[in-house]
Design an enzyme around this catalytic site. Structure first.
Site, PDB file in Angstrom:
ATOM      1  N   HIS A 362       0.837  -1.199   0.000  1.00 52.79           N
ATOM      2  CA  HIS A 362       0.000   0.000   0.000  1.00 52.79           C
ATOM      3  C   HIS A 362       0.876   1.255   0.000  1.00 52.79           C
ATOM      4  O   HIS A 362       1.933   1.305   0.640  1.00 52.79           O
ATOM      5  CB  HIS A 362      -0.906   0.016   1.239  1.00 52.79           C
ATOM      6  CG  HIS A 362      -2.134  -0.838   1.065  1.00 52.79           C
ATOM      7  ND1 HIS A 362      -3.375  -0.324   0.798  1.00 52.79           N
ATOM      8  CD2 HIS A 362      -2.280  -2.180   1.102  1.00 52.79           C
ATOM      9  CE1 HIS A 362      -4.243  -1.311   0.679  1.00 52.79           C
ATOM     10  NE2 HIS A 362      -3.607  -2.447   0.873  1.00 52.79           N
ATOM     11  N   PRO A 363       0.429   2.302  -0.693  1.00 47.19           N
ATOM     12  CA  PRO A 363       1.197   3.555  -0.720  1.00 47.19           C
ATOM     13  C   PRO A 363       0.973   4.369   0.547  1.00 47.19           C
ATOM     14  O   PRO A 363      -0.022   4.204   1.246  1.00 47.19           O
ATOM     15  CB  PRO A 363       0.602   4.277  -1.940  1.00 47.19           C
ATOM     16  CG  PRO A 363      -0.825   3.816  -1.959  1.00 47.19           C
ATOM     17  CD  PRO A 363      -0.785   2.375  -1.516  1.00 47.19           C
ATOM     18  N   SER A 379      -6.465   3.581  -5.701  1.00 48.38           N
ATOM     19  CA  SER A 379      -5.873   4.356  -4.608  1.00 48.38           C
ATOM     20  C   SER A 379      -6.004   5.852  -4.855  1.00 48.38           C
ATOM     21  O   SER A 379      -6.281   6.634  -3.935  1.00 48.38           O
ATOM     22  CB  SER A 379      -4.400   3.975  -4.431  1.00 48.38           C
ATOM     23  OG  SER A 379      -4.283   2.674  -3.897  1.00 48.38           O
ATOM     24  N   ALA A 381      -8.317   7.427  -6.563  1.00 48.33           N
ATOM     25  CA  ALA A 381      -9.700   7.855  -6.341  1.00 48.33           C
ATOM     26  C   ALA A 381     -10.034   7.885  -4.865  1.00 48.33           C
ATOM     27  O   ALA A 381     -10.742   8.792  -4.390  1.00 48.33           O
ATOM     28  CB  ALA A 381     -10.651   6.919  -7.082  1.00 48.33           C
ATOM     29  N   GLU A 382      -9.528   6.909  -4.129  1.00 49.07           N
ATOM     30  CA  GLU A 382      -9.809   6.858  -2.698  1.00 49.07           C
ATOM     31  C   GLU A 382      -9.184   8.044  -1.970  1.00 49.07           C
ATOM     32  O   GLU A 382      -9.845   8.695  -1.141  1.00 49.07           O
ATOM     33  CB  GLU A 382      -9.286   5.530  -2.128  1.00 49.07           C
ATOM     34  CG  GLU A 382     -10.137   4.324  -2.557  1.00 49.07           C
ATOM     35  CD  GLU A 382      -9.383   3.006  -2.505  1.00 49.07           C
ATOM     36  OE1 GLU A 382      -9.994   1.979  -2.847  1.00 49.07           O
ATOM     37  OE2 GLU A 382      -8.186   2.991  -2.128  1.00 49.07           O
ATOM     38  N   PHE A 414       1.026   3.519   6.962  1.00 46.86           N
ATOM     39  CA  PHE A 414      -0.260   3.721   7.605  1.00 46.86           C
ATOM     40  C   PHE A 414      -1.375   3.456   6.597  1.00 46.86           C
ATOM     41  O   PHE A 414      -1.376   4.003   5.493  1.00 46.86           O
ATOM     42  CB  PHE A 414      -0.365   5.151   8.140  1.00 46.86           C
ATOM     43  CG  PHE A 414      -1.695   5.486   8.746  1.00 46.86           C
ATOM     44  CD1 PHE A 414      -2.031   5.029  10.019  1.00 46.86           C
ATOM     45  CD2 PHE A 414      -2.626   6.255   8.052  1.00 46.86           C
ATOM     46  CE1 PHE A 414      -3.266   5.339  10.590  1.00 46.86           C
ATOM     47  CE2 PHE A 414      -3.854   6.579   8.611  1.00 46.86           C
ATOM     48  CZ  PHE A 414      -4.169   6.111   9.890  1.00 46.86           C
ATOM     49  N   ALA A 417      -9.126   3.040   5.546  1.00 55.09           N
ATOM     50  CA  ALA A 417     -10.144   3.126   4.506  1.00 55.09           C
ATOM     51  C   ALA A 417     -10.620   4.571   4.433  1.00 55.09           C
ATOM     52  O   ALA A 417     -11.532   4.986   5.154  1.00 55.09           O
ATOM     53  CB  ALA A 417     -11.308   2.183   4.809  1.00 55.09           C
TER      54      ALA A 417
END
Length: 462
Positions: A362-363, A379, A381-382, A414, A417
Site C-alpha cells: 500500500h502507498p 488508490s 480515487a480513494e 499507515f 479506509a
C-alpha cells in the site's frame, strides 16, 4: 444460501398489492402407487392410514379408498369453496387422465393446470434418463387430457435432477420444486435462467398426515392466518411477499378441515391490497417486472478471469484472488460481499509475512507516489475522496512527518479506509494509532485492508 439478502426486491404486485396469495390444489388421486398402475407396491404417503408402509406385491384397499375419497368427494368440496378464486392445480398427468369430470370443472373455473409429473411416485434414485422420459410423457399426456401444454412444473417427490431436467425441457414459465424463499427467483440451471416460484410444505394441509402436524381444522386456520398477517405486515412496511397455500383433495377436502380453510380465506379476503393469483400469473408478472440479468458470475469464472477481475482488490496482491478461486465458490459468492468473503478468507489464512507484504504494497497517504501520480486508479480515487490530493503545504508536511514516524515504528505504511473518513478524521486516527503497540496496529492495519477491499468491491459489483 444468500438469496436476496437484507434487501429483497419490490415485486410491484399488480394494483400495489401488499401480498400475493397463491392457492394450490394438488390433484394426485389416481396417480399414486398401485399395482393396478403397474407399480410394485401400494401407496404409503399422505393419507389417513397411520403408520402406512408400502405393501410389496399387494393392493391396499384402505389406502386406495382414502385416495378415492379425494377424487369422489374432497375435490368437489374444495371446488365449491374455491371456484371463484384463481387457483393453480398441480395435476399428476395419469391422475388427470382418470378424472374427466374434475378436469372439466377445473377448466370451467379458469384454474391453471400445472404438471405434477406423470405419476405420484418417488423420483429419488430414479435414473436420469428414466426421469427425463417420464417428464416428456407427462407433458404429452397432460396436453392430451387438458388441451394445453403445462406452463408450470412441480414434481414434489423429486430427485436431485428434477429442476435441471425441467429447465432443460424448456417451455416452463416456472418450476415450483423449491421451498427456499417467499419470492420468486431466477436459477441458472439446465443451460438457461429458469424462474423458480417456490412452494410450501408448512402452510400446507399435508401436515394433517404427518407426526406433530395439524390435528384439527382450527390449527390449520390459525397457521394460515398467522402466515398471512406476518407477510401482509411486511408488505405494508414496503416489502411485499407471496403466500403459498398447499391443499390436497383427500386431506383439506374432509368436512372436519374445510371450515378452518374457509375461515382463513375469509380473513384474507377482508383485507385491502390482497392479490389472489395463479402461479402462472405470478411467474409472468415476475418475468416482466424482474427479468433475469445477464452478467458474468464470479463463481463461474475460470482462474485467469477471476484474477483479472479481482486480483487488484487487495493492493498489488493477485495471489489472494488465486487462493480465493481455489475455495468453494458458489452463487452466494456472486455479490460484492460474497467475493469479499472469499478474498478476506484467503488473506486471513495467509502467513504473517504474506500479510505484511500486502500492507507494504500500500502507498503512503498523500506521499511521494501520490505526488508523482503513480498510484493505482483505485488508490488515487480513494485518496481524492478525502481531499488528500489537494493538501496545503502545511498539511502535506504534517502527513509526511506522520508517515515517516509510523513507518519507522511499525515497518509498514499507515493504512486506513479513507472513504470512511474525512481529512480531520484521518489525521486523528493517524495520531491515535501511532501510540499502539505493533501487534495491535498490525491487526488494525489488516482490518483496514479488508475494509478497503470491501469498499472497492461494492463500487465494482454494487
Amino acid at each position: 444460501m444468500t438469496g436476496y439478502g437484507p434487501n429483497p426486491p419490490d415485486p410491484r404486485w399488480p394494483g400495489g398489492a401488499k401480498i400475493a396469495v397463491q392457492i394450490v390444489v394438488n390433484y394426485e388421486e389416481g396417480g399414486e402407487n398401485c399395482l393396478l398402475h403397474g407399480d410394485p407396491a401400494s401407496e404409503a404417503f399422505l393419507s389417513e392410514v397411520v403408520g402406512a408402509a408400502p405393501w410389496e406385491g399387494e393392493r391396499h384397499w384402505n389406502m386406495e379408498s382414502v385416495y378415492e375419497y379425494g377424487a369422489r368427494a374432497g375435490f368437489w368440496r374444495l371446488y365449491r369453496l374455491l371456484s371463484d378464486l384463481p387457483v393453480t392445480v398441480f395435476g399428476v398427468a395419469s391422475a388427470l387422465a382418470r378424472a374427466p369430470e374434475q378436469v372439466a370443472a377445473m377448466r370451467d373455473a379458469g384454474w391453471e393446470i400445472a404438471s405434477h409429473g406423470l405419476k405420484w411416485i418417488e423420483h429419488r434414485g430414479m435414473p436420469e434418463a428414466e426421469e427425463r422420459a417420464q417428464m416428456a410423457e407427462a407433458i404429452r399426456l397432460h396436453a392430451a387430457v387438458t388441451g394445453a401444454r403445462p406452463r408450470g412444473w412441480y414434481t414434489g417427490r423429486c430427485s436431485m435432477n428434477t429442476v435441471r431436467l425441467a429447465a432443460e425441457q424448456g417451455g416452463f414459465a416456472y418450476v415450483a420444486d423449491s421451498y427456499a424463499d417467499d419470492l420468486p427467483y431466477w436459477l441458472r440451471t439446465g443451460g438457461r435462467d429458469q424462474l423458480i416460484v417456490p412452494y410450501t410444505l408448512e402452510a400446507n394441509d399435508m401436515r394433517f398426515a404427518v407426526p406433530a402436524g395439524f390435528g384439527a381444522g382450527d390449527q390449520f386456520e390459525t397457521y394460515l392466518k398467522d402466515s398471512f398477517d406476518a407477510l401482509y405486515a411486511e408488505g405494508v412496511a414496503g416489502a411485499p411477499k407471496m403466500l403459498s397455500i398447499g391443499l390436497h383433495c383427500r386431506l383439506a377436502g374432509r368436512p372436519g378441515r374445510i371450515m378452518g380453510l374457509k375461515r382463513a380465506l375469509d380473513h384474507m379476503r377482508a383485507h385491502e391490497g390482497v392479490w389472489f393469483a395463479t402461479r402462472l400469473a405470478i411467474a409472468e408478472h415476475w418475468a416482466e417486472t424482474h427479468p433475469p440479468v445477464e452478467r458474468r458470475r464470479p463463481s463461474e469464472m475460470d482462474l485467469d478471469e477471476f484474477v483479472a477481475a479481482f486480483g487488484g482488490i487487495f493492493e498489488h496482491s493477485p495471489w489472494i484472488a488465486e487462493r480465493a478461486h481455489a475455495m468453494e465458490l458458489g452463487p452466494t459468492h456472486d455479490t460484492a460481499r460474497g467475493v469479499h468473503a472469499a478474498l478476506a478468507h484467503a488473506f486471513r489464512e495467509a502467513s504473517e509475512e504474506e500479510r505484511l507484504g500486502v500492507l507494504r504494497a500500500h502507498p503512503d497517504l498523500a506521499g511521494k507516489l501520490a505526488a508523482a501520480r503513480r498510484l493505482t486508479a483505485e488508490s488515487a480515487a480513494e485518496q481524492a475522496s478525502a481531499g488528500l490530493d489537494a493538501l496545503t503545504d502545511d498539511e502535506r508536511a504534517r502527513f509526511t512527518a506522520l508517515n515517516d514516524a509510523y513507518t519507522a515504528k511499525f515497518g509498514f505504511p499507515f493504512i486506513i479506509a479513507v472513504r470512511d473518513h474525512d481529512k480531520a478524521g484521518i489525521l486523528a486516527a493517524f495520531e491515535r494509532r501511532l501510540e499502539q503497540d505493533r501487534e495491535t496496529e498490525f491487526a488494525e492495519a489488516c482490518r483496514q485492508v479488508e475494509r478497503i477491499a470491501e469498499l472497492r468491491l461494492l463500487e465494482k459489483l454494487g
